[in-house]
Write a protein that holds these residues in place. Structure first.
Motif: not given
Length: 193
Positions: A85-90, A150-165, A186-193
Motif C-alpha cells: 500500500a505505501i509503496a503504491s502511494l509513493v 505522525a512524525t513518519t507521515a509528516h516526513g513522507v509527505l514532505s519528502t514526496l513533495i520535495g522530490g516531486l518539485l 529513500f522514503v520506502l527505506k525510511s518507513v521500515q521498522k
C-alpha cells in the motif's frame, strides 16, 4: 435565454476545473481571470455571476485539485495489497507522469509556496488538504505494517513533495527520473521498522 441551475452549476464546475489546471500549470499569479475565463470558453464578464472574488475561485480550485490528487492516490493504493500500500502511494506520487504534468497533479507541490503567502481562504483549503493527505499516508503506512506515527507521515509527505518539485526542476528527463527513483527508494527505506 435564461440559464437553468443545472447549466449554471456545470459552467461553474468548468471554471473551477479550468482554474485548477491553469493555476497548477502557471501559478496563482501566473494567469488572470480574463485568460482563465477565455480558456474555459466564457467571457470575463461572466466570472462574477459564479464567484464573489478571485480568492473564492482560488480556494475552490485548490480544493478541487487536492481532491483529485487524493482520489488518484486512493484508487491506486486500493488496488495494491496491504503490504504494498505505501509503496503504491509513493510510486504513484513520484511517477514520471505526475512530474511531467503539473496541471493534473498535486496542488501542494504546484502551489504550496504561493498558498503560504496567500489569503486566508486558499491557505485554509491547502492546510486541510495537507491534513487529508497525511491521513491517507497514515492509513497506507498502517496497511503496510510499517512505521505509522505522525512524525513518519509528516516526513513522507514532505519528502514526496520535495522530490516531486526537484524532479520538475531538472533540465533532463534522466536527471528527473533519477530524483524520482532515489526519493522513492529513500522514503520506502525510511518507513521500515
Amino acid at each position: 435565454m435564461r440559464t437553468t441551475r443545472e447549466q449554471a452549476a456545470q459552467t461553474r464546475e468548468r471554471i473551477v476545473k479550468t482554474a485548477a489546471r491553469l493555476y497548477r500549470e502557471h501559478g496563482i499569479n501566473g494567469i488572470g481571470v480574463a485568460d482563465l475565463m477565455k480558456e474555459a470558453g466564457l467571457t470575463h464578464g461572466g466570472f462574477y455571476k459564479h464567484f464573489a472574488s478571485k480568492e473564492a475561485l482560488i480556494a475552490e480550485a485548490c480544493d478541487n485539485s487536492l481532491s483529485s490528487t487524493r482520489t488518484e492516490l486512493l484508487r491506486n493504493t486500493e488496488l495494491a495489497s496491504d503490504e504494498e500500500a505505501i509503496a503504491s502511494l509513493v510510486h504513484t506520487y513520484l511517477s514520471r507522469a505526475h512530474s511531467e504534468h503539473p496541471g493534473q497533479g498535486c496542488a501542494i507541490a504546484a502551489l504550496g509556496a504561493e498558498a503560504a503567502r496567500g489569503e486566508a481562504a486558499s491557505k485554509e483549503v491547502m492546510v486541510q488538504g495537507v491534513d487529508k493527505l497525511l491521513a491517507l499516508i497514515t492509513r497506507q503506512l498502517q496497511r503496510s505494517k510499517v512505521k505509522d506515527d505522525a512524525t513518519t507521515a509528516h516526513g513522507v509527505l514532505s519528502t514526496l513533495i520535495g522530490g516531486l518539485l526537484l524532479s520538475r526542476m531538472m533540465n533532463s528527463p534522466e536527471k528527473s527520473e533519477e530524483i524520482l527513483r532515489d526519493t522513492s527508494d529513500f522514503v520506502l527505506k525510511s518507513v521500515q521498522k
